[in-house]
Enzyme design. Structure first.
Site, PDB file in Angstrom:
ATOM      1  N   SER A 198       0.841  -1.196   0.000  1.00 58.98           N
ATOM      2  CA  SER A 198       0.000   0.000   0.000  1.00 58.98           C
ATOM      3  C   SER A 198       0.879   1.251   0.000  1.00 58.98           C
ATOM      4  O   SER A 198       1.694   1.427  -0.905  1.00 58.98           O
ATOM      5  CB  SER A 198      -0.967  -0.048   1.185  1.00 58.98           C
ATOM      6  OG  SER A 198      -2.008   0.888   1.023  1.00 58.98           O
TER       7      SER A 198
ATOM      8  N   ASP B 252      -8.471  -5.404  -4.614  1.00 60.17           N
ATOM      9  CA  ASP B 252      -7.823  -4.416  -3.762  1.00 60.17           C
ATOM     10  C   ASP B 252      -8.756  -3.251  -3.421  1.00 60.17           C
ATOM     11  O   ASP B 252      -8.665  -2.663  -2.345  1.00 60.17           O
ATOM     12  CB  ASP B 252      -6.592  -3.841  -4.477  1.00 60.17           C
ATOM     13  CG  ASP B 252      -5.287  -4.248  -3.807  1.00 60.17           C
ATOM     14  OD1 ASP B 252      -5.276  -4.376  -2.575  1.00 60.17           O
ATOM     15  OD2 ASP B 252      -4.281  -4.418  -4.513  1.00 60.17           O
TER      16      ASP B 252
ATOM     17  N   HIS C 230      -7.862  -5.559  -0.057  1.00 59.49           N
ATOM     18  CA  HIS C 230      -6.650  -4.806   0.219  1.00 59.49           C
ATOM     19  C   HIS C 230      -6.028  -5.286   1.536  1.00 59.49           C
ATOM     20  O   HIS C 230      -6.725  -5.439   2.538  1.00 59.49           O
ATOM     21  CB  HIS C 230      -6.985  -3.313   0.307  1.00 59.49           C
ATOM     22  CG  HIS C 230      -5.794  -2.422   0.346  1.00 59.49           C
ATOM     23  ND1 HIS C 230      -4.830  -2.424  -0.642  1.00 59.49           N
ATOM     24  CD2 HIS C 230      -5.381  -1.487   1.257  1.00 59.49           C
ATOM     25  CE1 HIS C 230      -3.907  -1.526  -0.346  1.00 59.49           C
ATOM     26  NE2 HIS C 230      -4.204  -0.964   0.807  1.00 59.49           N
TER      27      HIS C 230
END
Length: 552
Positions: free
Chosen positions: A213, A338, A453
C-alpha cells in the site's frame, strides 16, 4: 523407542547449547544485544534485535540526522514506539516523535553464524498517516514479525519506522516546509542497513526493499529517487506504485493552509514559522483526514497527506524518474479486489447480502472517478464496466463492477503502467508482475469476493505457519509459495532461482506478452497468464487519458 526419544531430546539440548548466535554486535552507534531462540526446523535459531536507533530523534519538519551513539551495550529486545500518529478512530494520538528505530531478524544454523545473507527491508503501509515497524498485534503476535520469512527463506529481515501524518508529510510546497520527511526517514534506515548489516551477517550489496500500500508506493519512490544510488538492489511493491492517483500530492499548499487554519496559524508568509512552533499532537490531530466516503466523493480522493515533488528527494514527476531503477530488479503486483476496502465505504450497500446496490451508485462512482474529464468519460467508463451485462444486470454484477472499478482506478491500472514503465527503461533490471487472488477469509463477505486490500500481508509474513489453528492447509500452501518467490527474488533477482522450491516458473514481464502469475493456493501451470485486465487497462491508460481535461 524410549531410548530413541531420549537420544533425540539429548541431541536437541546439545544443539541448543551450541546454537550459533551473534551475541553483542558492534554498530556505528555502539554495541547492541538482542535475543536468540530456537525456531521451526532442526537446529534452526534466530537472532532478533528490536529497537535499534538508526537516526537521532528527528527535529520537527527536518531531515533525519545521524544518531550520536551510546555507551555500553544497548539491549535491543523490545519494539520501539510508533512514530506520532492518529489512532485508528482519529480521535486521539499515539506514538512518539522519538521513533526512528528498526528491527532485525537473522536466521542461524547450529554451528557457524550466518554470513553474507540477502537483506529484505520492509516498509509498512497505512495511507502515509498510520503504521509501525511491528504492525498490528494480537496476543503478542505482531503482523510484521520477520521470523517466518527469515527462517524459511534464509534471509535477513529488517523492519523500520518512519514519520507519518502531518509530522511526516505536511508540506507548504516550498522551501519553508518541503515535506517528504517520512521518505527521508526510510532512506536513512536503508542507508544505515547498508552501512551496518555486514556486522549482522548480511550482504550490503544485496538489499531488497518491499512494502504494501503506502509502503509499496514508498518502495517505488525509494527505487527511483537519485538519493538511493548504490544502496538498493531490488524492490517489491504490493498494491501501490508511484503512479497511483493518491501517491503524490500536487497541491500541498492547499492542505497546509487547511491545517494551519485548524491550529489557528495564519496562512500568509508567517504560516511556516507558526506551524513549526505548534504542538506536534495538535498538528497531528489537525492532519486527520475525512474517512467518510460516498459514491460521489470516493474516499481515495481524501488521501492527501502524501509525498510531494520537492525538487530534492523527488526532483521530477515519478514517471520521469524510473530510469534511476534501470539496473534494479522489480516485482510489482496487486490483489484482485484491492479496491473492495474503499468501495465498501463509498457504497455501503456493497457488503449487505440482501440489499441491492442501485445502478445509479455505480454511475455516480464512475462519474466521481472521472470527474476531471467530464460526463463523456463517465459514460465511456460505464460502457466498459457493463459491457458483459444483459438488459437487466444481476445484483452480483453491479456489486462486482463497483469493486472492479475502484480496484482498477486505485491500484491495478497504475500497477500495470509502472510495470510497463520499468520494463521500458530497464537495462539489467528484470520486471515481474503478479495478481494475488486468494479469496478473503472474512466470513461476512459475499461468496464472489476475492483478495481484499492487505489480505496478502498475513501470507507474506507466514501467519498460517505461526498461528496454525487460525488457518487451513491451503493457506499454508499459498504462504509458502509467496515466501519462496519473495526470498528467491531477494537472493538472485529471479523469483524462481534460490534455495526455495516454487510451484510454477514465473516468467519475466515484457511489453509484448505482459505475462504474470496468479497467486493462490491452487498454483500450477494454469497460473501463468498474460495481459491482466487488458481491456480496462487500455481504457484508463489510453482512451480516458486522451480525453481533454475540463476546467473546474
Amino acid at each position: 523407542m524410549a531410548m530413541l526419544g531420549l537420544m533425540l531430546v539429548a541431541a536437541l539440548c546439545l544443539g541448543s547449547a551450541s546454537a550459533a548466535s551473534l551475541g553483542a554486535v558492534l554498530t556505528e552507534g555502539g554495541m547492541v544485544s538482542g535475543d536468540n531462540y530456537a525456531v521451526s526446523g532442526l537446529f534452526r535459531y534466530m537472532d532478533v534485535f528490536k529497537g535499534i536507533p538508526f537516526a537521532a530523534p528527528p527535529g520537527r519538519f527536518e531531515k533525519p540526522k545521524p544518531h550520536p551513539g551510546w555507551d555500553g551495550i544497548l539491549k535491543a529486545k523490545d519494539f520501539s514506539n510508533r512514530c506520532l500518529q492518529l489512532n485508528l478512530l482519529q480521535t486521539d494520538t499515539r506514538g512518539n516523535e522519538d521513533c526512528l528505530y528498526l528491527n532485525v531478524w537473522v536466521p542461524q544454523g547450529r554451528k557457524e553464524v550466518s554470513y553474507n545473507l540477502p537483506v529484505m527491508i520492509w516498509i509498512y503501509g497505512g495511507g502515509f498517516i498510520v503504521g509501525g515497524s511491528m504492525g498490528g498485534n494480537i496476543l503478542n503476535n505482531y503482523l510484521y514479525d520477520g521470523e517466518e520469512i527469515a527462517n524459511r527463506g534464509n534471509v535477513i529481515v529488517v523492519t523500520l519506522n518512519y514519520r507519518v501524518g502531518a509530522m511526516g508529510f505536511l508540506s507548504t510546497g516550498d522551501d519553508g516546509l518541503p515535506g517528504n520527511y517520512g521518505l527521508w526517514d526510510q532512506h536513512a534506515g536503508i542507508a544505515w542497513v547498508h552501512r551496518n548489516i555486514r556486522a549482522f551477517g548480511g550482504d550490503p550489496d544485496n538489499i531488497t526493499v518491499f512494502g504494501e500500500s503506502a509502503g509499496a508506493v514508498s518502495v517505488n519512490l525509494q527505487l527511483i529517487s537519485p538519493k538511493n544510488k548504490g544502496l538498493i538492489r531490488r524492490g517489491i511493491s504490493q498494491s501501490g506504485v508511484a503512479l497511483c492517483s493518491w501517491a503524490i500530492n500536487r497541491n500541498p499548499r492547499e492542505l497546509a493552509e487547511l491545517i494551519a487554519t485548524k491550529v489557528r496559524c495564519p496562512t500568509d508568509d508567517k504560516m511556516t514559522a507558526c506551524l513549526k512552533m505548534t504542538d506536534p499532537v495538535t498538528l497531528t490531530l489537525a492532519g486527520s483526514l475525512n474517512m467518510d466516503g460516498s459514491a460521489d466523493a470516493p474516499i481515495v480522493n481524501n488521501l492527501v497527506l502524501s509525498p510531494v515533488i520537492d525538487g530534492d528527494f523527488l526532483p521530477d514527476e515519478p514517471a520521469n524518474l524510473f530510469v534511476n531503477a534501470a539496473e534494479m530488479d522489480y516485482i510489482i503486483g496487486a490483489n484482485d479486489m484491492d479496491g473492495h476496502l474503499f468501495a465498501g465505504i463509498d457504497v455501503p450497500s456493497l457488503n449487505q447480502p440482501i440489499q441491492h446496490t442501485p445502478l445509479e451508485d455505480l454511475k455516480t462512482l464512475l462519474a466521481a472517478l472521472t470527474k476531471e474529464k467530464g460526463p463523456q468519460a463517465a459514460e465511456l467508463a460505464f460502457g466498459e464496466y457493463s459491457h458483459t451485462w444483459g438488459k437487466k444486470p444481476t445484483k452480483e454484477e453491479i456489486k462486482r463492477a463497483v469493486v472492479e472499478a475502484e480496484t482498477d482506478y486505485i491500484f491495478l491500472v497504475p500497477t500495470q503502467a509502472a510495470l510497463y514503465q520499468h520494463n521500458s527503461v530497464a537495462t539489467t533490471g528484470r520486471t515481474y508482475s503478479y495478481l494475488f487472488s486468494q479469496a478473503s477469509r472474512n466470513p461476512t463477505f459475499p461468496s464472489w469476493m476475492g483478495a481484499d486490500h492487505a489480505d496478502d500481508l498475513q501470507f507474506v509474513f507466514g501467519k498460517p505457519f505461526n498461528s496454525p489453528l487460525g488457518y487451513w492447509p491451503k493457506h499454508r500452501d499459498v504462504s509458502g509459495y509467496m515466501i519462496a518467490y519473495w526470498t528467491n527474488f531477494a537472493k538472485t533477482g529471479n523469483p524462481n532461482e534460490g534455495e526455495s522450491k516454487v510451484p510454477v516458473t514465473w516468467p519475466a514481464f515484457n511489453k509484448e506478452t505482459h505475462k504474470y502469475v496468479d497467486i493462490d493456493h491452487r498454483m500450477g501451470r494454469n497460473s501463468v497468464k498474460q495481459k491482466m485486465r487488458m481491456r480496462f487497462v487500455y481504457y484508463w491508460t489510453n482512451i480516458y487519458a486522451s480525453l481533454p481535461t475540463i476546467s473546474e
